[in-house]
Motif scaffolding. Sequence first.
Motif, short mmCIF file in Angstrom:
data_model
loop_
_atom_site.label_atom_id
_atom_site.label_comp_id
_atom_site.label_asym_id
_atom_site.label_seq_id
_atom_site.Cartn_x
_atom_site.Cartn_y
_atom_site.Cartn_z
N ASN A 76 0.94 -1.14 0.05
CA ASN A 76 -0.03 -0.01 -0.07
C ASN A 76 0.69 1.22 0.02
O ASN A 76 1.75 1.63 0.98
N SER A 77 1.00 2.14 -0.95
CA SER A 77 1.46 3.28 -1.20
C SER A 77 0.71 4.46 -0.90
O SER A 77 -0.47 4.55 -1.42
N LYS A 78 1.21 5.40 -0.21
CA LYS A 78 0.45 6.68 0.32
C LYS A 78 1.01 7.59 -0.63
O LYS A 78 2.35 7.91 -0.67
N SER A 79 0.22 8.66 -1.10
CA SER A 79 0.75 9.68 -1.90
C SER A 79 -0.28 10.91 -1.56
O SER A 79 -1.50 10.57 -0.99
N ARG A 83 -4.15 6.55 -1.26
CA ARG A 83 -3.48 5.18 -1.41
C ARG A 83 -3.52 4.51 -2.84
O ARG A 83 -4.61 4.57 -3.35
#
Length: 205
Positions: A76-79, A83
């Motif tokens: 899970n990438s946060k930006s 997500r």
Amino acid sequence: MENTANRISLIGTLQELPVLSHTNHERKFYRFVLEVARLSGASDLLPVVAAEDVLLDADLFQGYQLAVTGQIRSFNSKSETGRKLIISVFAESVTTTDREHENELTLTGAICKPPVLRRTPLGREICDVMLAVNRSYRRTDYIPCILWGRLAQQTAACAVGTLLTLTGRLQSREYIKVLPDRSETRTAYEVSATTAEVVSGPEKS
């Protein structure tokens, strides 16, 4: 959850030389893209992550053909835009080969969201399902899967918590993401299932 499985075998063409992805416990991991042809003539561009020592068994030249075995992993990438679920293949072995392209996998995991049954513009039924697949150290990979036709109908009737075993392939698909100030072309990765078997029903609390 027991009886989980996560195995994938790929044979494809190395599209770019591996680049450093990250370091974990002083072990370096590299990322590269493998182009795997479909029977239809189209191709899937699949991201692969492999440890430096695993890559020593292959001739890493752009355009060479590689055989990769391992597991599908999610992150899970946060930006700033929210997500995003990042899917890749975690390679346990990488070797040079001259065999024909291959894309085969087996997954066993629990349905973790209600399945969504829909129709394509041509009227074909398709079911979207997210599988939670356990791995070591109490971690879980969340893997998006699609099923077609009769398999789609059967899977759509399954409850959250149902344990499924799927076989099929990992595929890439481009889509348009509409943002507040622009639109972007992005790539999604998902399992396209050819078989599905219910291992057990949802556990009762």
